[in-house]
Design a protein around this motif. Structure first.
Motif, PDB file in Angstrom:
ATOM      1  N   GLY A 275      53.692  61.430  22.219  1.00  0.00           N
ATOM      2  CA  GLY A 275      52.531  61.149  23.062  1.00  0.00           C
ATOM      3  C   GLY A 275      52.787  61.373  24.539  1.00  0.00           C
ATOM      4  O   GLY A 275      51.992  62.010  25.243  1.00  0.00           O
ATOM      5  N   VAL A 276      53.912  60.841  25.044  1.00  0.00           N
ATOM      6  CA  VAL A 276      54.206  60.956  26.476  1.00  0.00           C
ATOM      7  C   VAL A 276      54.416  62.426  26.862  1.00  0.00           C
ATOM      8  O   VAL A 276      53.924  62.883  27.903  1.00  0.00           O
ATOM      9  CB  VAL A 276      55.435  60.113  26.846  1.00  0.00           C
ATOM     10  N   ILE A 277      55.139  63.179  26.027  1.00  0.00           N
ATOM     11  CA  ILE A 277      55.393  64.593  26.320  1.00  0.00           C
ATOM     12  C   ILE A 277      54.084  65.370  26.383  1.00  0.00           C
ATOM     13  O   ILE A 277      53.855  66.166  27.307  1.00  0.00           O
ATOM     14  CB  ILE A 277      56.325  65.210  25.257  1.00  0.00           C
ATOM     15  N   LEU A 278      53.212  65.145  25.408  1.00  0.00           N
ATOM     16  CA  LEU A 278      51.927  65.873  25.375  1.00  0.00           C
ATOM     17  C   LEU A 278      51.043  65.476  26.548  1.00  0.00           C
ATOM     18  O   LEU A 278      50.338  66.315  27.123  1.00  0.00           O
ATOM     19  CB  LEU A 278      51.209  65.594  24.048  1.00  0.00           C
ATOM     20  N   MET A 279      51.065  64.210  26.890  1.00  0.00           N
ATOM     21  CA  MET A 279      50.286  63.741  28.040  1.00  0.00           C
ATOM     22  C   MET A 279      50.770  64.414  29.326  1.00  0.00           C
ATOM     23  O   MET A 279      49.968  64.885  30.134  1.00  0.00           O
ATOM     24  CB  MET A 279      50.419  62.225  28.147  1.00  0.00           C
ATOM     25  N   ARG A 280      52.068  64.500  29.501  1.00  0.00           N
ATOM     26  CA  ARG A 280      52.634  65.131  30.694  1.00  0.00           C
ATOM     27  C   ARG A 280      52.318  66.630  30.717  1.00  0.00           C
ATOM     28  O   ARG A 280      52.053  67.194  31.783  1.00  0.00           O
ATOM     29  CB  ARG A 280      54.145  64.925  30.739  1.00  0.00           C
ATOM     30  N   ARG A 281      52.342  67.269  29.559  1.00  0.00           N
ATOM     31  CA  ARG A 281      52.004  68.701  29.506  1.00  0.00           C
ATOM     32  C   ARG A 281      50.549  68.923  29.939  1.00  0.00           C
ATOM     33  O   ARG A 281      50.240  69.860  30.682  1.00  0.00           O
ATOM     34  CB  ARG A 281      52.217  69.236  28.083  1.00  0.00           C
ATOM     35  N   SER A 282      49.662  68.051  29.483  1.00  0.00           N
ATOM     36  CA  SER A 282      48.257  68.162  29.886  1.00  0.00           C
ATOM     37  C   SER A 282      48.095  67.956  31.386  1.00  0.00           C
ATOM     38  O   SER A 282      47.353  68.679  32.061  1.00  0.00           O
ATOM     39  CB  SER A 282      47.413  67.140  29.112  1.00  0.00           C
ATOM     40  N   MET A 283      48.817  66.973  31.930  1.00  0.00           N
ATOM     41  CA  MET A 283      48.771  66.740  33.376  1.00  0.00           C
ATOM     42  C   MET A 283      49.216  67.972  34.153  1.00  0.00           C
ATOM     43  O   MET A 283      48.598  68.332  35.173  1.00  0.00           O
ATOM     44  CB  MET A 283      49.679  65.553  33.736  1.00  0.00           C
ATOM     45  N   MET A 284      50.263  68.619  33.678  1.00  0.00           N
ATOM     46  CA  MET A 284      50.780  69.797  34.374  1.00  0.00           C
ATOM     47  C   MET A 284      49.770  70.945  34.357  1.00  0.00           C
ATOM     48  O   MET A 284      49.606  71.664  35.348  1.00  0.00           O
ATOM     49  CB  MET A 284      52.105  70.246  33.761  1.00  0.00           C
ATOM     50  N   LEU A 374      60.608  72.450  21.531  1.00  0.00           N
ATOM     51  CA  LEU A 374      59.354  73.025  22.012  1.00  0.00           C
ATOM     52  C   LEU A 374      58.444  73.441  20.858  1.00  0.00           C
ATOM     53  O   LEU A 374      57.223  73.278  20.935  1.00  0.00           O
ATOM     54  CB  LEU A 374      59.647  74.210  22.934  1.00  0.00           C
ATOM     55  N   LYS A 375      59.022  73.975  19.795  1.00  0.00           N
ATOM     56  CA  LYS A 375      58.222  74.415  18.653  1.00  0.00           C
ATOM     57  C   LYS A 375      57.445  73.247  18.057  1.00  0.00           C
ATOM     58  O   LYS A 375      56.247  73.352  17.762  1.00  0.00           O
ATOM     59  CB  LYS A 375      59.130  75.041  17.594  1.00  0.00           C
ATOM     60  N   ILE A 376      58.114  72.096  17.900  1.00  0.00           N
ATOM     61  CA  ILE A 376      57.444  70.916  17.335  1.00  0.00           C
ATOM     62  C   ILE A 376      56.419  70.361  18.321  1.00  0.00           C
ATOM     63  O   ILE A 376      55.333  69.916  17.924  1.00  0.00           O
ATOM     64  CB  ILE A 376      58.487  69.838  16.976  1.00  0.00           C
ATOM     65  N   VAL A 377      56.758  70.383  19.610  1.00  0.00           N
ATOM     66  CA  VAL A 377      55.812  69.927  20.634  1.00  0.00           C
ATOM     67  C   VAL A 377      54.512  70.705  20.538  1.00  0.00           C
ATOM     68  O   VAL A 377      53.410  70.139  20.564  1.00  0.00           O
ATOM     69  CB  VAL A 377      56.433  70.076  22.042  1.00  0.00           C
ATOM     70  N   ARG A 378      54.605  72.014  20.420  1.00  0.00           N
ATOM     71  CA  ARG A 378      53.400  72.842  20.348  1.00  0.00           C
ATOM     72  C   ARG A 378      52.620  72.589  19.061  1.00  0.00           C
ATOM     73  O   ARG A 378      51.381  72.627  19.053  1.00  0.00           O
ATOM     74  CB  ARG A 378      53.786  74.314  20.471  1.00  0.00           C
ATOM     75  N   LEU A 379      53.318  72.320  17.958  1.00  0.00           N
ATOM     76  CA  LEU A 379      52.632  71.998  16.700  1.00  0.00           C
ATOM     77  C   LEU A 379      51.878  70.674  16.828  1.00  0.00           C
ATOM     78  O   LEU A 379      50.732  70.555  16.359  1.00  0.00           O
ATOM     79  CB  LEU A 379      53.651  71.915  15.560  1.00  0.00           C
ATOM     80  N   GLU A 380      52.496  69.683  17.455  1.00  0.00           N
ATOM     81  CA  GLU A 380      51.826  68.396  17.669  1.00  0.00           C
ATOM     82  C   GLU A 380      50.620  68.555  18.587  1.00  0.00           C
ATOM     83  O   GLU A 380      49.569  67.945  18.370  1.00  0.00           O
ATOM     84  CB  GLU A 380      52.809  67.374  18.248  1.00  0.00           C
ATOM     85  N   GLU A 381      50.780  69.388  19.606  1.00  0.00           N
ATOM     86  CA  GLU A 381      49.686  69.608  20.558  1.00  0.00           C
ATOM     87  C   GLU A 381      48.513  70.323  19.908  1.00  0.00           C
ATOM     88  O   GLU A 381      47.349  70.080  20.266  1.00  0.00           O
ATOM     89  CB  GLU A 381      50.217  70.424  21.739  1.00  0.00           C
ATOM     90  N   ALA A 382      48.792  71.182  18.929  1.00  0.00           N
ATOM     91  CA  ALA A 382      47.740  71.925  18.247  1.00  0.00           C
ATOM     92  C   ALA A 382      46.822  71.012  17.437  1.00  0.00           C
ATOM     93  O   ALA A 382      45.692  71.397  17.094  1.00  0.00           O
ATOM     94  CB  ALA A 382      48.352  72.992  17.342  1.00  0.00           C
TER      95      ALA A 382
END
Length: 410
Positions: A275-284, A374-382
């Protein structure tokens, strides 16, 4: 003959006239090392001084090769110096008293100034700009030093003095300075372009702003608010931090982004550990758009390597992987205690520790990922529908310009 002269000083020193500074000598910081672009740096520094001293339009500025002479013209010395010492590009500041060029008057002024100082060692340094003066530099140095020794607790030390009395004298006037006030150093804000700072409301990000400003970079700020989960008090705290930072940058923009819907989408759809990683990616992503729209060349954060789960090397790589803009992290290698000390020094600490949480601290998870792939991060974000929500957030930004009120938080 000499003993009569010394006794007269003891009598006169009791009834001295008050001598006030008429000028402030401003010495350059790092810009002294500049070459062909030096004029641009000095021009920007004068513009910044004028902006910071806008409440005193009577103040005038004269540029010399390695310094700027600020003429007070009745403006209050202490208030002007306090404002000037926060302007980046200045190494030190000295109030200057002007008086007639005769030896007795100069001696009297120097004695008066030294009687206001705590006991210390001193040295008198005279620069005669006109060699036709009826006394030598050495004679004036001795006259001043003798009067001070007889009437104060100060002691002479010509090798390592704690205080230097500097006298510049020509046929008409003498300029005398004793105090040296430390300046902010660095480069004048504006010579290094502009960057967008993610201002959270915590201790770190205002200190990061200070560091970037000190390198001559103008700062705009962005804050992500998540009402009703974050309170109006939390937003007021961020506004107050922006206001405090105007002690160093005369005008500052703060962009407020409504982030609630994006956060809720992430925490409903994605794995909680990410959650925190995806939230920070959206902020960026949002910050990058705002930065480009406002002609900023970089994003700035208060991240500190290893401080929390989202600030490991792996986490920072995942957060910035899909953002093209340059990322600056001026606090990356500092210890927390160093950051706290600097926050206290610049006047932001007491506001930063007010107990109002921002959107990053409210949606905490018990076991956040510290080495995300990063691969898993992008899958979660999708799994999340973020694009439309980010566009809506960008369309509903509120922008504030500081200072908004005439108040000094320092």
């Amino acid at each position: 003959m000499r003993s009569v002269y010394l006794k007269s000083w003891k009598k006169e020193s009791k009834n001295m006239v008050e001598f006030k500074a008429e000028r402030v000598l401003t010495r350059f910081g790092e810009l002294s090392n500049k070459g062909k672009n030096r004029k641009l740096f000095v021009k920007q520094l004068i513009a910044n001084l004028k902006a910071q001293l806008s409440a005193y339009p009577e103040v005038k500025y004269k540029n010399h090769f390695d310094r700027i002479m600020v003429e007070l013209n009745g403006a209050p010395e202490d208030k002007v110096i306090d404002l000037m010492r926060h302007v980046f590009g200045i190494r030190s500041i000295s109030p200057v008293v002007l008086c007639d060029a005769d030896m007795d008057t100069i001696t009297q002024v120097c004695l008066h100034l030294m009687q206001k100082e705590e006991a210390c060692t001193f040295k008198v340094m005279t620069n005669r700009k006109d060699k036709h003066l009826p006394y030598s530099s050495d004679a004036l140095n001795r006259s001043v030093a003798t009067a001070i020794l007889l009437n104060t607790e100060h002691k002479v030390d010509v090798h390592k003095p704690e205080l230097k009395i500097k006298i510049d004298v020509d046929m008409e006037k003498a300029a005398i300075s004793t105090r040296v006030v430390e300046g902010a150093g660095g480069f004048p804000i504006g010579v290094g372009g502009k960057a967008l700072l993610l201002l959270s409301g915590g201790i770190d990000s205002p200190v990061a702003a200070y560091h970037i400003m000190r390198r001559g970079v103008e700062v705009e700020c962005i804050h992500f608010a998540a009402p009703p989960y974050t309170t109006i008090q939390a937003l007021d705290k961020v506004k107050q931090l922006a206001e405090i930072l105007t002690a160093y940058q005369a005008k500052l923009k703060l962009h407020i982004v409504p982030f609630t819907d994006i956060q809720m989408e992430i925490y409903k759809q994605a794995g909680p550990d990410y959650g925190v990683i995806l939230m920070r990616r959206s902020m960026m992503r949002i910050a990058e758009v705002i930065a480009e729209n406002n002609k900023c060349l970089a994003l700035v954060t208060g991240e500190n390597l290893g401080q929390v789960a989202s600030q490991t090397l792996q986490s920072m790589h995942a957060i910035e992987a899909d953002v093209d803009m340059l990322m600056l992290r001026p606090l990356l290698s500092l210890e927390k205690n160093e950051i706290i000390d600097q926050a206290k020094k610049i006047g932001t600490y007491e506001t930063s520790i007010l107990p109002y949480e921002d959107c990053c601290t409210i949606f905490k998870v018990s076991n956040p990922v510290t080495k995300p792939k990063l691969k898993i991060v992008r899958l979660e974000e999708a799994k999340c529908d973020l694009q439309d929500k980010e566009e809506i957030a960008l369309a509903n930004i509120e922008t504030f310009v500081f200072p908004s009120i005439e108040e000094n938080y320092l």
